[in-house]
Design a protein around this motif. Structure first.
Motif, mmCIF file in Angstrom:
data_model
loop_
_atom_site.group_PDB
_atom_site.id
_atom_site.type_symbol
_atom_site.label_atom_id
_atom_site.label_comp_id
_atom_site.label_asym_id
_atom_site.label_seq_id
_atom_site.Cartn_x
_atom_site.Cartn_y
_atom_site.Cartn_z
ATOM 1 N N LYS A 228 1.119 -1.136 0.210
ATOM 2 C CA LYS A 228 0.504 0.000 -0.230
ATOM 3 C C LYS A 228 1.064 1.085 -0.209
ATOM 4 N N ALA A 229 2.406 1.284 1.101
ATOM 5 C CA ALA A 229 2.640 2.151 1.029
ATOM 6 C C ALA A 229 3.435 2.880 -0.499
ATOM 7 N N SER A 230 4.265 1.933 -1.055
ATOM 8 C CA SER A 230 4.551 2.597 -2.559
ATOM 9 C C SER A 230 3.673 2.355 -3.461
ATOM 10 N N LEU A 231 2.471 1.936 -3.211
ATOM 11 C CA LEU A 231 1.208 2.177 -4.317
ATOM 12 C C LEU A 231 1.035 3.269 -4.407
ATOM 13 N N ALA A 232 0.588 3.769 -3.032
ATOM 14 C CA ALA A 232 -0.142 5.520 -2.442
ATOM 15 C C ALA A 232 1.528 6.227 -3.508
ATOM 16 N N THR A 233 2.328 6.064 -3.366
ATOM 17 C CA THR A 233 3.012 7.201 -3.300
ATOM 18 C C THR A 233 3.098 6.960 -5.111
ATOM 19 N N VAL A 234 3.255 6.101 -5.683
ATOM 20 C CA VAL A 234 3.653 5.983 -7.105
ATOM 21 C C VAL A 234 2.422 6.921 -6.995
ATOM 22 N N THR A 235 1.119 6.678 -6.650
ATOM 23 C CA THR A 235 -0.081 6.780 -7.527
ATOM 24 C C THR A 235 0.145 8.498 -7.848
ATOM 25 N N LEU A 236 1.082 8.913 -6.349
ATOM 26 C CA LEU A 236 0.480 10.447 -6.257
ATOM 27 C C LEU A 236 1.452 11.021 -7.010
ATOM 28 N N PHE A 237 2.441 10.186 -7.621
ATOM 29 C CA PHE A 237 3.334 10.613 -8.902
ATOM 30 C C PHE A 237 3.135 10.497 -10.288
ATOM 31 N N TYR A 238 2.552 9.869 -10.413
ATOM 32 C CA TYR A 238 1.022 9.416 -11.650
ATOM 33 C C TYR A 238 0.587 10.935 -11.751
ATOM 34 N N LEU A 239 -0.734 10.641 -10.542
ATOM 35 C CA LEU A 239 -1.357 11.840 -10.730
ATOM 36 C C LEU A 239 -0.840 13.158 -10.293
ATOM 37 N N VAL A 240 0.427 13.542 -10.219
ATOM 38 C CA VAL A 240 0.808 14.695 -9.925
ATOM 39 C C VAL A 240 1.518 15.077 -11.617
ATOM 40 N N THR A 241 2.228 14.378 -12.054
ATOM 41 C CA THR A 241 2.156 14.576 -13.913
ATOM 42 C C THR A 241 1.091 14.506 -14.733
ATOM 43 N N ARG A 242 -0.387 13.556 -14.619
ATOM 44 C CA ARG A 242 -1.230 13.888 -15.953
ATOM 45 C C ARG A 242 -1.432 14.980 -15.145
ATOM 46 N N TRP A 243 -1.845 15.655 -13.903
ATOM 47 C CA TRP A 243 -2.661 16.951 -13.714
ATOM 48 C C TRP A 243 -2.093 17.647 -13.682
#
Length: 306
Positions: free
Chosen positions: A207-222
């Motif tokens: 969960k920790a790594s998944l949440a971190t990578v998800t945040l990276f992708y969210l910011v990049t996409r947004w």
């Protein structure tokens, strides 16, 4: 009982490490530098916020520095009524949500596969994936490929074409490799297949790594602007970042000096632009606190072996 309390207090004093004056001065200096850096990073965001709720006359003449002057929300009203803003906001949400889902599906499955030591030609595939971190065909060949597949002026052109970030795959791969193999062996004994092990064991433990990578992708996409402006020439498909760029260019070409801005003017192009910027960054500011507790743990666990 009193003797025991006194003995515990003496032991506490004995184990308490006193800071020397040199240590205190060093601590003060470090804290002061950290505070200055935080202020330098925070102030631009704060200025955009206070300028968006101030009267444009006071923003233009430099009166607005630390606090709003002539507080009003007319710039936000006009920003939301500006042609293309709401449509651009919807396009950004579609691209961000759809793109992040595709990013995570591809990245997690690829990282999991590369983390398995029994994968045939594992070193070759790992090298092949890592190779793309430093070498690529370039922007023009990438654009020609997307064009030849008829993905221009389409959400899929943005979502699929940038489905994987190799750095994020490496983070997830490193984390998967650290998980004890005993879990997988026990699951296989119980009759679990590869997909069940992946979905029921590895994902919940990550969960920790998944949440971190998800945040990276969210910011990049947004925040994605360049490729959206290149691939999406249809105004109805352009995300908010492209719309904001157009408004800023129009504001500069309009030449604010030709407009009459008085102390009674409640909104103008400059404050409307600030309002749109605030509206554009609100979703990321709202999402971050929910992921922040996983952020530090996710980054460090993905990069430490052993």
């Amino acid at each position: 009982k009193m003797n025991r309390i006194l003995t515990e207090k003496k032991m506490h004093r004995h184990h308490h490490i006193k800071m020397t004056w040199g240590d205190r001065i060093y601590s003060w200096i470090v804290n002061l530098i950290a505070a200055i850096i935080c202020l330098l990073v925070f102030y631009p965001l704060w200025y955009v916020l206070i300028a968006s709720v101030s009267k444009p006359f006071y923003v233009s003449d430099g009166t607005v520095m630390f606090w709003p002057v002539g507080f009003n929300l007319d710039s936000y009203v006009q920003a939301l009524q500006t042609d293309g803003v709401l449509r651009g906001y919807l396009n950004t949400i579609i691209i961000t949500v759809g793109g992040t889902i595709v990013n995570m599906l591809l990245s997690v499955t690829l990282a999991y596969a590369l983390s398995k030591k029994n994968l045939p030609f594992r070193k070759f595939f790992t090298l092949l994936v890592s190779f793309t971190m430093w070498f690529s065909a370039g922007m023009i060949p990438l654009y020609q490929t997307i064009r030849d597949y008829h993905l221009t002026n389409s959400y899929w052109g943005i979502i699929i074409s940038f489905g994987i970030n190799v750095y994020n795959v490496v983070i997830l791969k490193s984390f998967f490799e650290q998980l004890p193999g005993d879990f997988e062996e026990a699951a296989k004994i119980d009759g679990a297949n590869t997909f069940t092990i992946f979905a029921r064991i590895y994902l919940p433990l990550s969960k920790a790594s998944l949440a971190t990578v998800t945040l990276f992708y969210l910011v990049t996409r947004w925040n994605g602007y360049f490729w959206a402006s290149v691939l999406l020439t249809n105004d109805k498909l352009q995300p908010l970042q492209v719309v904001l760029k157009k408004l800023l260019v129009e504001q500069q070409s309009l030449s604010e000096s030709t407009l009459t801005i008085t102390p009674d003017t409640t909104s103008a192009a400059v404050t409307v632009s600030y309002a749109i910027i605030v509206v554009a960054i609100i979703p990321m500011l709202v999402a971050y606190p929910f992921i922040q507790k996983y952020f530090k743990k996710g980054v460090t666990l993905g990069g430490v072996k052993g």
